[in-house]
Design a protein around this motif. Structure first.
Motif, mmCIF file in Angstrom:
data_model
loop_
_atom_site.group_PDB
_atom_site.id
_atom_site.type_symbol
_atom_site.label_atom_id
_atom_site.label_comp_id
_atom_site.label_asym_id
_atom_site.label_seq_id
_atom_site.Cartn_x
_atom_site.Cartn_y
_atom_site.Cartn_z
ATOM 1 N N ALA A 265 0.841 -1.200 0.000
ATOM 2 C CA ALA A 265 0.000 0.000 0.000
ATOM 3 C C ALA A 265 0.877 1.252 0.000
ATOM 4 O O ALA A 265 1.940 1.278 0.627
ATOM 5 N N TYR A 266 0.410 2.279 -0.694
ATOM 6 C CA TYR A 266 1.143 3.543 -0.780
ATOM 7 C C TYR A 266 0.184 4.716 -0.610
ATOM 8 O O TYR A 266 -0.954 4.682 -1.102
ATOM 9 N N LEU A 267 0.663 5.755 0.065
ATOM 10 C CA LEU A 267 -0.087 6.998 0.136
ATOM 11 C C LEU A 267 0.333 7.897 -1.021
ATOM 12 O O LEU A 267 1.501 7.935 -1.405
ATOM 13 N N VAL A 268 -0.646 8.608 -1.572
ATOM 14 C CA VAL A 268 -0.382 9.531 -2.687
ATOM 15 C C VAL A 268 -1.062 10.861 -2.401
ATOM 16 O O VAL A 268 -2.014 10.930 -1.617
ATOM 17 N N ALA A 532 -7.283 -3.722 10.841
ATOM 18 C CA ALA A 532 -5.848 -3.461 10.667
ATOM 19 C C ALA A 532 -5.301 -2.946 11.994
ATOM 20 O O ALA A 532 -5.993 -2.241 12.743
ATOM 21 N N SER A 533 -4.052 -3.265 12.284
ATOM 22 C CA SER A 533 -3.463 -2.841 13.552
ATOM 23 C C SER A 533 -3.117 -1.353 13.528
ATOM 24 O O SER A 533 -2.841 -0.771 12.477
ATOM 25 N N GLU A 534 -3.119 -0.755 14.700
ATOM 26 C CA GLU A 534 -2.747 0.659 14.818
ATOM 27 C C GLU A 534 -1.307 0.872 14.355
ATOM 28 O O GLU A 534 -0.989 1.884 13.729
ATOM 29 N N LYS A 535 -0.450 -0.110 14.622
ATOM 30 C CA LYS A 535 0.955 0.005 14.218
ATOM 31 C C LYS A 535 1.087 0.105 12.706
ATOM 32 O O LYS A 535 1.865 0.921 12.181
ATOM 33 N N GLU A 536 0.342 -0.732 11.971
ATOM 34 C CA GLU A 536 0.412 -0.687 10.504
ATOM 35 C C GLU A 536 -0.084 0.652 9.966
ATOM 36 O O GLU A 536 0.511 1.233 9.060
ATOM 37 N N ILE A 537 -1.173 1.131 10.531
ATOM 38 C CA ILE A 537 -1.719 2.405 10.064
ATOM 39 C C ILE A 537 -0.747 3.539 10.359
ATOM 40 O O ILE A 537 -0.523 4.425 9.521
ATOM 41 N N ASP A 538 -0.128 3.512 11.520
ATOM 42 C CA ASP A 538 0.859 4.545 11.859
ATOM 43 C C ASP A 538 2.073 4.462 10.944
ATOM 44 O O ASP A 538 2.625 5.496 10.531
ATOM 45 N N THR A 539 2.501 3.245 10.616
ATOM 46 C CA THR A 539 3.653 3.066 9.717
ATOM 47 C C THR A 539 3.355 3.638 8.340
ATOM 48 O O THR A 539 4.174 4.356 7.754
ATOM 49 N N GLU A 545 4.259 4.159 2.878
ATOM 50 C CA GLU A 545 4.362 2.852 2.236
ATOM 51 C C GLU A 545 4.187 1.744 3.273
ATOM 52 O O GLU A 545 4.632 1.872 4.415
ATOM 53 N N LEU A 546 3.537 0.663 2.853
ATOM 54 C CA LEU A 546 3.385 -0.497 3.726
ATOM 55 C C LEU A 546 3.405 -1.751 2.876
ATOM 56 O O LEU A 546 2.554 -1.943 2.005
ATOM 57 N N GLN A 547 4.388 -2.609 3.095
ATOM 58 C CA GLN A 547 4.497 -3.863 2.376
ATOM 59 C C GLN A 547 3.818 -4.984 3.170
ATOM 60 O O GLN A 547 3.933 -5.065 4.384
ATOM 61 N N LYS A 548 3.106 -5.834 2.450
ATOM 62 C CA LYS A 548 2.450 -7.010 3.014
ATOM 63 C C LYS A 548 1.596 -6.698 4.248
ATOM 64 O O LYS A 548 1.855 -7.201 5.349
ATOM 65 N N PRO A 549 0.584 -5.859 4.073
ATOM 66 C CA PRO A 549 -0.321 -5.595 5.203
ATOM 67 C C PRO A 549 -0.960 -6.886 5.716
ATOM 68 O O PRO A 549 -1.254 -7.793 4.942
ATOM 69 N N GLN A 550 -1.142 -6.946 7.009
ATOM 70 C CA GLN A 550 -1.777 -8.109 7.634
ATOM 71 C C GLN A 550 -3.104 -7.674 8.236
ATOM 72 O O GLN A 550 -3.130 -7.059 9.297
ATOM 73 N N SER A 551 -4.174 -7.945 7.543
ATOM 74 C CA SER A 551 -5.481 -7.529 8.039
ATOM 75 C C SER A 551 -6.343 -8.743 8.337
ATOM 76 O O SER A 551 -6.115 -9.836 7.818
ATOM 77 N N GLY A 552 -7.335 -8.529 9.177
ATOM 78 C CA GLY A 552 -8.289 -9.582 9.488
ATOM 79 C C GLY A 552 -9.653 -9.217 8.938
ATOM 80 O O GLY A 552 -9.969 -8.039 8.775
ATOM 81 N N LYS A 553 -10.456 -10.225 8.644
ATOM 82 C CA LYS A 553 -11.803 -9.989 8.119
ATOM 83 C C LYS A 553 -12.824 -10.737 8.965
ATOM 84 O O LYS A 553 -12.567 -11.841 9.438
ATOM 85 N N ASN A 554 -13.956 -10.113 9.134
ATOM 86 C CA ASN A 554 -15.068 -10.781 9.793
ATOM 87 C C ASN A 554 -15.723 -11.740 8.804
ATOM 88 O O ASN A 554 -15.451 -11.685 7.610
ATOM 89 N N ILE A 555 -16.566 -12.602 9.277
ATOM 90 C CA ILE A 555 -17.282 -13.507 8.380
ATOM 91 C C ILE A 555 -18.770 -13.291 8.556
ATOM 92 O O ILE A 555 -19.235 -12.823 9.589
ATOM 93 N N PHE A 556 -19.518 -13.649 7.531
ATOM 94 C CA PHE A 556 -20.967 -13.423 7.520
ATOM 95 C C PHE A 556 -21.652 -14.361 8.507
ATOM 96 O O PHE A 556 -21.396 -15.547 8.501
#
Length: 556
Positions: A265-268, A532-539, A545-556
């Motif tokens: 992910a990248y900010l622009v 997403a973790s607060e650490k990843e968002i802060d990074t 830039e953020l390589q290989k984000p680790q996110s979790g998803k809820n299920i239906f």
């Protein structure tokens, strides 16, 4: 035949040990990658169903003209070096796969013994004039012991195949490392003429084509606007693709949900800032991006204006239509004029300056909305002259239009266009909530599809385009065109209408374009959660830039 990567030359049905019927396999293929297939059920000397199998496949392939269907069989070599089948079957088959399967004493052999015996049988098989393809070489040692044959053995088997005009099969799930490396080197040199790609599909239709796709280099694809519904819908489409894609995302905010679903992910900057295009080029160069998909309306024009610059400086193809088409679609008044000038039905409309003249023939209710806008923002349905004047007064740059039929006759149509051709239109009758489609029925409508196709070809579009319309007594009337992917892109890709996947194949692997197909269905949208973790968002916020984000998803 198509390029070898878009073939699958080892597929098994319920006629032997597969779990899917011939019809199910071909129907799935039609709504996915439309590969050229060779159906290769296992046969032996006792097989008594092959004549009926041949007749059935000949009938079925007429039903699916979008791809080739070859009648094949897979035959095992016996310990005495003969083929375990009959001359009648070999003569009736259009393609014969020869394979080394279980042989005498295989379960009692140690890895070295098994590998040596498999090599001996494979050498015999590679000299057989009656076979066309050597199936999954060295797969027995790999399956039983994860053995890796010497590279010299792999080269010798390939040499024998070439000498005897037999194709050497690459089967991704059963190939040992030395075979993978050998085939990868051939592919990188472009030496494909002696290779065949087969999935050995028995129980998972998703495997179709995997051997040809998996041997490719990873394809970096960038999706902008990861916080927008359209951007996230494109991400879903790419994740449904069988291609080896590295998905990259951009957005102006570190709190954009789609950023945390990608591989990087990248900010622009915002699209209107002077640093926006340089930042896009910087990311594309760094990641060697091959394709860029726009995930928001506001980026379309600036990306279209700079598409050549991005291609020259970064080697990235921007999937966006030319500026003229983008501007026509972006401006509802220009859309009306385009439809009118080209003889298509259009919504009777006027601008504020012509309101008095327009009202001499217009009848209520009417629609007032901004000339440039999306998602029904600022749209007013008015029933009286007083309501009309108030709506016009509070709508900057307003357009006034006739009200088209009732809400139940509204459609969203996704089209796919490439180099002057139309390669499919999917029409969905839709129900809206807050300007977005939240329920839809996607069902074939040949007349409506042909109409949308004609409009799109007149616009000379590149890639995806979304048309919103209502059916009226005078025919379908388009009231909005979006020169981009639809917000339902992820949904229709699940049904098979995956324009993003098609463009990756066409642009990056030089596959000729072909008509897309899909399964009919109702679609219902529901909320889901991404974490997403607060650490990843802060990074991401701190570094851009953020390589290989680790996110979790809820299920239906």
């Amino acid at each position: 035949m198509q390029r070898p990567f878009f073939q699958d030359n080892q597929v098994h049905s319920t006629h032997s040990d597969g779990i899917f019927t011939l019809e199910e396999i071909l129907a799935y293929n039609r709504t996915h990658d439309r590969l050229d297939l060779t159906i290769t059920d296992h046969v032996d000397k006792r097989t008594d169903w092959f004549n009926g199998y041949v007749k059935k496949l000949k009938v079925l392939r007429k039903k699916y003209p979008e791809f080739e269907v070859c009648i094949g069989c897979e035959v095992k070599i016996l310990d005495d070096g003969s083929l375990n089948t009959t001359k009648e079957i070999l003569d009736a088959a259009e393609v014969v796969l020869g394979s080394v399967h279980h042989f005498d004493g295989i379960k009692q052999m140690n890895p070295q013994q098994l590998m040596k015996r498999e090599y001996e049988l494979t050498k015999l098989l590679a000299k057989k004039k009656r076979i066309d393809i050597l199936a999954h070489p060295f797969s027995m040692g790999h399956r039983f012991h994860k053995s890796n044959p010497p590279s010299a053995w792999v080269r010798e088997i390939y040499r024998l195949c070439v000498q005897h005009k037999i194709k050497f099969e690459y089967n991704h799930k059963n190939a040992p490392q030395s075979v993978r490396l050998f085939v990868k080197a051939l592919v990188e040199k472009g030496d494909l003429k002696h290779l065949s790609f087969g999935s050995d599909m028995h129980t998972d239709l998703c495997e179709l084509g995997q051997s040809g796709f998996a041997i490719q280099n990873t394809i970096p694809v960038l999706v902008t606007g990861a916080g927008a519904g359209v951007g996230q819908s494109i991400l879903k489409a790419l994740k449904l693709s069988s291609m080896p894609i590295k998905i990259l995302t951009t957005d102006g905010s570190s709190l954009a949900a789609g950023l945390y679903t990608a591989d990087a992910a990248y900010l622009v900057p915002m699209y209107h800032e002077s640093s926006y295009i340089p930042r896009i080029i910087e990311i594309c160069k760094k990641e060697k991006v091959q394709l860029l998909f726009a995930g928001t309306d506001v980026e379309l024009e600036i990306l279209s204006q700079n598409a050549k610059k991005i291609k020259v400086e970064a080697g990235t193809v921007v999937v966006v239509s030319h500026v003229r088409a983008v501007r026509i679609a972006d401006d509802k008044w220009k859309t009306v004029q385009f439809l009118k000038q080209n003889g298509f039905p259009y919504a009777k409309s006027c601008l504020e300056k012509d309101l008095d003249t327009f009202m001499k023939k217009a009848t209520f209710p009417l629609i007032v909305k901004p000339r440039i806008g999306a998602r029904s923002i600022g749209v007013h349905k008015v029933a009286t002259k007083e309501e009309l004047l108030k709506a016009v007064a509070r709508t900057p740059n307003a357009i006034i239009q006739e009200y088209l039929s009732d809400d139940n006759a509204e459609y969203t149509c996704s089209g796919f266009f490439y180099r002057g051709g139309s390669y499919g239109v999917l029409c969905g009758r839709r129900w809206l909530r807050n300007g977005d489609t939240y329920k839809s029925l996607f069902k074939r409508d040949p007349k409506l599809e042909a109409f949308v196709s004609d409009v799109g070809k007149k616009l000379d579009l590149f890639g995806p385009c979304n048309f919103q319309l209502r059916k009226t007594k005078r025919g379908p009337v388009i009231f909005e065109i979006n020169c981009r992917f639809s917000g339902t892109t992820g949904a229709v890709s699940y049904l098979g209408f995956n324009v993003a996947n098609a463009l990756v194949q066409i642009v990056c692997l030089k596959r000729p374009p072909s008509m897309l197909h899909y399964n009919e269905a109702y679609m219902f949208r529901y909320w889901n959660e991404l974490f997403a973790s607060e650490k990843e968002i802060d990074t991401l916020a701190a570094t851009g830039e953020l390589q290989k984000p680790q996110s979790g998803k809820n299920i239906f």
